[in-house]
Design a protein around this motif. Structure first.
Motif, PDB file in Angstrom:
ATOM      1  N   MET A   1       0.813  -1.188   0.000  1.00  0.00           N
ATOM      2  CA  MET A   1       0.000   0.000   0.000  1.00  0.00           C
ATOM      3  C   MET A   1       0.862   1.261   0.000  1.00  0.00           C
ATOM      4  SD  MET A   1      -2.982   1.216   2.640  1.00  0.00           S
ATOM      5  CE  MET A   1      -2.019   1.208   4.122  1.00  0.00           C
ATOM      6  N   LEU A   2       1.835   1.337   0.898  1.00  0.00           N
ATOM      7  CA  LEU A   2       2.675   2.527   0.972  1.00  0.00           C
ATOM      8  C   LEU A   2       3.605   2.645  -0.225  1.00  0.00           C
ATOM      9  CD1 LEU A   2       3.435   2.606   4.783  1.00  0.00           C
ATOM     10  CD2 LEU A   2       1.909   4.097   3.495  1.00  0.00           C
ATOM     11  N   ASP A   3       4.024   1.513  -0.793  1.00  0.00           N
ATOM     12  CA  ASP A   3       4.859   1.570  -1.993  1.00  0.00           C
ATOM     13  C   ASP A   3       4.091   2.198  -3.150  1.00  0.00           C
ATOM     14  OD1 ASP A   3       6.990   0.448  -0.659  1.00  0.00           O
ATOM     15  OD2 ASP A   3       6.553  -1.584  -1.349  1.00  0.00           O
ATOM     16  N   LYS A   4       2.810   1.859  -3.285  1.00  0.00           N
ATOM     17  CA  LYS A   4       1.983   2.463  -4.331  1.00  0.00           C
ATOM     18  C   LYS A   4       1.823   3.964  -4.083  1.00  0.00           C
ATOM     19  CE  LYS A   4      -0.846  -1.476  -5.696  1.00  0.00           C
ATOM     20  NZ  LYS A   4      -2.209  -2.002  -5.767  1.00  0.00           N
ATOM     21  N   SER A   5       1.677   4.325  -2.827  1.00  0.00           N
ATOM     22  CA  SER A   5       1.550   5.742  -2.484  1.00  0.00           C
ATOM     23  C   SER A   5       2.829   6.493  -2.830  1.00  0.00           C
ATOM     24  CB  SER A   5       1.247   5.912  -0.996  1.00  0.00           C
ATOM     25  OG  SER A   5       0.005   5.338  -0.685  1.00  0.00           O
ATOM     26  N   ALA A   6       3.970   5.905  -2.516  1.00  0.00           N
ATOM     27  CA  ALA A   6       5.248   6.541  -2.832  1.00  0.00           C
ATOM     28  C   ALA A   6       5.410   6.709  -4.339  1.00  0.00           C
ATOM     29  CB  ALA A   6       6.410   5.735  -2.260  1.00  0.00           C
ATOM     30  N   LYS A   7       5.022   5.706  -5.093  1.00  0.00           N
ATOM     31  CA  LYS A   7       5.113   5.807  -6.550  1.00  0.00           C
ATOM     32  C   LYS A   7       4.230   6.934  -7.055  1.00  0.00           C
ATOM     33  CE  LYS A   7       4.514   3.275 -10.896  1.00  0.00           C
ATOM     34  NZ  LYS A   7       4.404   4.522 -11.590  1.00  0.00           N
ATOM     35  N   HIS A  29       8.364  15.491   0.513  1.00  0.00           N
ATOM     36  CA  HIS A  29       9.722  15.131   0.930  1.00  0.00           C
ATOM     37  C   HIS A  29       9.703  14.371   2.258  1.00  0.00           C
ATOM     38  CE1 HIS A  29      14.041  15.370   1.196  1.00  0.00           C
ATOM     39  NE2 HIS A  29      13.932  15.934   2.381  1.00  0.00           N
ATOM     40  N   LEU A  30       8.907  14.834   3.215  1.00  0.00           N
ATOM     41  CA  LEU A  30       8.818  14.130   4.496  1.00  0.00           C
ATOM     42  C   LEU A  30       8.346  12.691   4.311  1.00  0.00           C
ATOM     43  CD1 LEU A  30       7.341  16.882   6.820  1.00  0.00           C
ATOM     44  CD2 LEU A  30       9.496  15.652   7.171  1.00  0.00           C
ATOM     45  N   PHE A  31       7.355  12.494   3.481  1.00  0.00           N
ATOM     46  CA  PHE A  31       6.841  11.151   3.226  1.00  0.00           C
ATOM     47  C   PHE A  31       7.894  10.286   2.533  1.00  0.00           C
ATOM     48  CE2 PHE A  31       4.675   8.294   0.167  1.00  0.00           C
ATOM     49  CZ  PHE A  31       4.150   7.394   1.080  1.00  0.00           C
ATOM     50  N   LEU A  32       8.530  10.840   1.506  1.00  0.00           N
ATOM     51  CA  LEU A  32       9.481  10.046   0.727  1.00  0.00           C
ATOM     52  C   LEU A  32      10.771   9.746   1.485  1.00  0.00           C
ATOM     53  CD1 LEU A  32       8.892  11.652  -2.749  1.00  0.00           C
ATOM     54  CD2 LEU A  32       8.207   9.361  -2.000  1.00  0.00           C
ATOM     55  N   LEU A  33      11.118  10.574   2.457  1.00  0.00           N
ATOM     56  CA  LEU A  33      12.286  10.260   3.289  1.00  0.00           C
ATOM     57  C   LEU A  33      12.119   8.895   3.957  1.00  0.00           C
ATOM     58  CD1 LEU A  33      13.133  13.610   5.102  1.00  0.00           C
ATOM     59  CD2 LEU A  33      14.612  12.343   3.539  1.00  0.00           C
ATOM     60  N   LEU A  34      10.880   8.584   4.309  1.00  0.00           N
ATOM     61  CA  LEU A  34      10.597   7.311   4.976  1.00  0.00           C
ATOM     62  C   LEU A  34      10.360   6.177   3.995  1.00  0.00           C
ATOM     63  CD1 LEU A  34       8.131   8.576   7.708  1.00  0.00           C
ATOM     64  CD2 LEU A  34      10.504   7.884   8.035  1.00  0.00           C
ATOM     65  N   ASP A  42      16.783  14.063  -2.867  1.00  0.00           N
ATOM     66  CA  ASP A  42      16.853  14.857  -1.643  1.00  0.00           C
ATOM     67  C   ASP A  42      17.692  16.113  -1.855  1.00  0.00           C
ATOM     68  OD1 ASP A  42      15.377  12.815  -0.528  1.00  0.00           O
ATOM     69  OD2 ASP A  42      17.043  11.987   0.636  1.00  0.00           O
ATOM     70  N   ALA A  43      18.807  15.985  -2.546  1.00  0.00           N
ATOM     71  CA  ALA A  43      19.660  17.146  -2.819  1.00  0.00           C
ATOM     72  C   ALA A  43      18.914  18.181  -3.655  1.00  0.00           C
ATOM     73  CB  ALA A  43      20.944  16.718  -3.513  1.00  0.00           C
ATOM     74  N   ALA A  73      13.653  19.607   5.834  1.00  0.00           N
ATOM     75  CA  ALA A  73      15.057  19.733   5.442  1.00  0.00           C
ATOM     76  C   ALA A  73      15.986  18.971   6.381  1.00  0.00           C
ATOM     77  CB  ALA A  73      15.466  21.206   5.389  1.00  0.00           C
ATOM     78  N   ASP A  74      15.488  18.678   7.573  1.00  0.00           N
ATOM     79  CA  ASP A  74      16.283  17.921   8.530  1.00  0.00           C
ATOM     80  C   ASP A  74      15.611  16.581   8.773  1.00  0.00           C
ATOM     81  OD1 ASP A  74      18.014  17.012  10.457  1.00  0.00           O
ATOM     82  OD2 ASP A  74      17.297  18.356  12.015  1.00  0.00           O
ATOM     83  N   GLY A  75      15.780  15.657   7.835  1.00  0.00           N
ATOM     84  CA  GLY A  75      15.156  14.346   7.929  1.00  0.00           C
ATOM     85  C   GLY A  75      15.521  13.593   9.189  1.00  0.00           C
ATOM     86  N   ARG A  76      16.619  13.958   9.806  1.00  0.00           N
ATOM     87  CA  ARG A  76      17.028  13.279  11.037  1.00  0.00           C
ATOM     88  C   ARG A  76      16.063  13.556  12.170  1.00  0.00           C
ATOM     89  NH1 ARG A  76      22.505  16.109  11.433  1.00  0.00           N
ATOM     90  NH2 ARG A  76      21.083  17.684  10.679  1.00  0.00           N
ATOM     91  N   SER A  77      15.194  14.574  12.017  1.00  0.00           N
ATOM     92  CA  SER A  77      14.270  14.913  13.095  1.00  0.00           C
ATOM     93  C   SER A  77      13.047  14.002  13.125  1.00  0.00           C
ATOM     94  CB  SER A  77      13.820  16.371  12.958  1.00  0.00           C
ATOM     95  OG  SER A  77      13.024  16.529  11.802  1.00  0.00           O
ATOM     96  N   ILE A  78      12.923  13.101  12.160  1.00  0.00           N
ATOM     97  CA  ILE A  78      11.778  12.197  12.125  1.00  0.00           C
ATOM     98  C   ILE A  78      11.981  11.109  13.180  1.00  0.00           C
ATOM     99  CG2 ILE A  78      10.497  10.539  10.726  1.00  0.00           C
ATOM    100  CD1 ILE A  78      11.375  12.203   8.291  1.00  0.00           C
ATOM    101  N   PRO A  79      11.030  10.962  14.101  1.00  0.00           N
ATOM    102  CA  PRO A  79      11.197   9.958  15.155  1.00  0.00           C
ATOM    103  C   PRO A  79      11.350   8.547  14.586  1.00  0.00           C
ATOM    104  CG  PRO A  79       9.283  11.347  15.574  1.00  0.00           C
ATOM    105  CD  PRO A  79       9.773  11.669  14.197  1.00  0.00           C
ATOM    106  N   LYS A  80      12.231   7.779  15.198  1.00  0.00           N
ATOM    107  CA  LYS A  80      12.462   6.411  14.741  1.00  0.00           C
ATOM    108  C   LYS A  80      11.211   5.545  14.895  1.00  0.00           C
ATOM    109  CE  LYS A  80      17.427   6.281  15.315  1.00  0.00           C
ATOM    110  NZ  LYS A  80      17.620   6.886  14.040  1.00  0.00           N
ATOM    111  N   THR A  81      10.323   5.892  15.821  1.00  0.00           N
ATOM    112  CA  THR A  81       9.101   5.113  15.982  1.00  0.00           C
ATOM    113  C   THR A  81       8.245   5.188  14.724  1.00  0.00           C
ATOM    114  OG1 THR A  81       8.038   6.990  17.063  1.00  0.00           O
ATOM    115  CG2 THR A  81       8.986   5.290  18.479  1.00  0.00           C
ATOM    116  N   VAL A  82       8.270   6.305  14.031  1.00  0.00           N
ATOM    117  CA  VAL A  82       7.508   6.423  12.786  1.00  0.00           C
ATOM    118  C   VAL A  82       8.061   5.444  11.760  1.00  0.00           C
ATOM    119  CG1 VAL A  82       6.927   7.938  10.859  1.00  0.00           C
ATOM    120  CG2 VAL A  82       6.837   8.808  13.201  1.00  0.00           C
ATOM    121  N   VAL A  83       9.379   5.344  11.684  1.00  0.00           N
ATOM    122  CA  VAL A  83       9.998   4.421  10.742  1.00  0.00           C
ATOM    123  C   VAL A  83       9.607   2.997  11.076  1.00  0.00           C
ATOM    124  CG1 VAL A  83      12.172   3.552   9.833  1.00  0.00           C
ATOM    125  CG2 VAL A  83      11.902   5.991  10.270  1.00  0.00           C
TER     126      VAL A  83
END
Length: 91
Positions: A1-7, A29-34, A42-43, A73-83
């Protein structure tokens, strides 16, 4: 499901790393980082953010949009629990 959304999100981009408005670009960008990390895309997104930033440091003189872009812009701020939640949804 999420792969289709990313596409779908990737297919909707105006150019690599950019979607319509600054707001839409930050959300995509926030969605695709995950879901579909890509250092080249990203660049391009970071370059877009830098190019669209106002001289006063904001984006469109909007505090909410500025906070959203800074978060994106700071993808590192995404909580690991979301991942980990995203990984469980893939199973």
């Amino acid at each position: 499901m999420l792969d289709k959304s990313a596409k779908w999100v990737l297919d909707e981009s105006d150019s690599p790393g950019v979607w319509g408005t600054t707001y839409e670009t930050a959300l995509a960008h926030l969605f695709l980082l995950l879901q579909a990390p890509d250092p080249v895309r990203d660049a391009a997104t970071y370059e877009y953010f830098a190019h669209t930033q106002n001289e006063n440091g904001s984006w469109e003189d909007d505090p909410f949009l500025t906070a959203l872009v800074l978060r994106a812009a700071d993808g590192r701020s995404i909580p690991k629990t979301v991942v980990s939640i995203q990984e469980r949804l893939r199973q």
